[in-house]
Design an enzyme around this catalytic site. Structure first.
Site, PDB file in Angstrom:
ATOM      1  N   ASP A 274     -24.641  13.095  -6.370  1.00 18.56           N
ATOM      2  CA  ASP A 274     -23.297  13.022  -5.806  1.00 18.56           C
ATOM      3  C   ASP A 274     -22.753  11.617  -6.010  1.00 18.56           C
ATOM      4  O   ASP A 274     -23.361  10.796  -6.707  1.00 18.56           O
ATOM      5  CB  ASP A 274     -23.316  13.417  -4.325  1.00 18.56           C
ATOM      6  CG  ASP A 274     -24.040  12.405  -3.453  1.00 18.56           C
ATOM      7  OD1 ASP A 274     -24.633  11.440  -3.993  1.00 18.56           O
ATOM      8  OD2 ASP A 274     -24.018  12.561  -2.220  1.00 18.56           O
TER       9      ASP A 274
ATOM     10  N   LYS B  62     -24.041  20.420  -9.537  1.00 19.15           N
ATOM     11  CA  LYS B  62     -24.539  19.707  -8.356  1.00 19.15           C
ATOM     12  C   LYS B  62     -24.815  20.659  -7.203  1.00 19.15           C
ATOM     13  O   LYS B  62     -25.867  20.583  -6.553  1.00 19.15           O
ATOM     14  CB  LYS B  62     -23.530  18.644  -7.911  1.00 19.15           C
ATOM     15  CG  LYS B  62     -24.103  17.664  -6.889  1.00 19.15           C
ATOM     16  CD  LYS B  62     -23.068  17.143  -5.932  1.00 19.15           C
ATOM     17  CE  LYS B  62     -23.074  17.945  -4.661  1.00 19.15           C
ATOM     18  NZ  LYS B  62     -22.241  17.414  -3.589  1.00 19.15           N
TER      19      LYS B  62
END
Length: 206
Positions: free
Chosen positions: A139, A121
């Site tokens: 997220d 991420k």
């Protein structure tokens, strides 16, 4: 309603509400963005933005960062959570940037994910926002909304990322990542979510 149709509705609403979403983390270059994103794990962007000015005043390059002790870094970032682990990662990745990449943040997923404290991420955010490469960082906000809107099964963030990439045009991924985060915070929160007050949830249920 098919996922593609839902995606078109979602994107239309997001483009109307957030036509040009700003990057929520304060930074000046790829290195300061990388550090800010690393700090944002299990911490709000708002809190990170209160911490990074003090940190970057002391060290805004890998060369300056390695001159600090890990304990000094930890003391500055303590309020963002997981400070010992993050401080060590910041110090170590700064060394590796100097040793392997001439002090520059590498513009590749593989090289970024080899750095301490940098997962997929974080690498995706840096590739997207610093180097303008197509990426769809997922997220907790995006993971939640994708499941709630029926765009993904929501089993894990990897599956959610794959599903979203198959629904939305590649050229829009970078903007959509930010748009969904802003929307999730304003209208589609994890707690206290009211369907009638959520433009997307209302539209998808009609």
């Amino acid at each position: 309603m098919r996922k593609k149709e839902k995606g078109e509705i979602v994107q239309k609403i997001l483009n109307e509400l957030y036509p040009a979403p700003a990057i929520p983390l304060s930074h000046t270059d790829p290195y300061t963005l990388l550090i800010a994103v690393l700090l944002s794990a299990q911490c709000t962007d708002a809190r990170v933005n209160t911490i990074t000015p003090n940190l970057f005043k002391k060290a805004n390059t890998p060369e300056k960062m390695i001159k600090l002790k890990v304990a000094e870094i930890e003391a500055i970032i303590r309020s963002c959570g997981l400070a010992p682990r993050k401080a060590r990662a910041i110090w170590e990745l700064s060394h590796l940037l100097i040793d392997r990449h001439e002090g520059k943040v590498p513009a590749s997923f593989e090289a970024l994910e080899e750095l301490p404290g940098v997962g997929h991420k974080t690498a995706s955010v840096v590739m997207s926002q610093a180097f303008h490469q197509a990426a769809f960082p997922v997220d907790t906000h995006i993971h939640r909304c994708a499941k709630r809107w029926g765009l993904s099964t929501g089993k894990n963030v990897e599956k959610t990322e794959k599903d979203l990439k198959s629904i939305f045009p590649k050229k829009d991924w970078n903007r959509l990542h930010l748009q969904i985060i802003y929307f999730a915070r304003e209208y589609c929160q994890a707690r206290g979510h009211v369907v009638k007050d959520c433009p997307i949830c209302c539209s998808l249920l009609q």
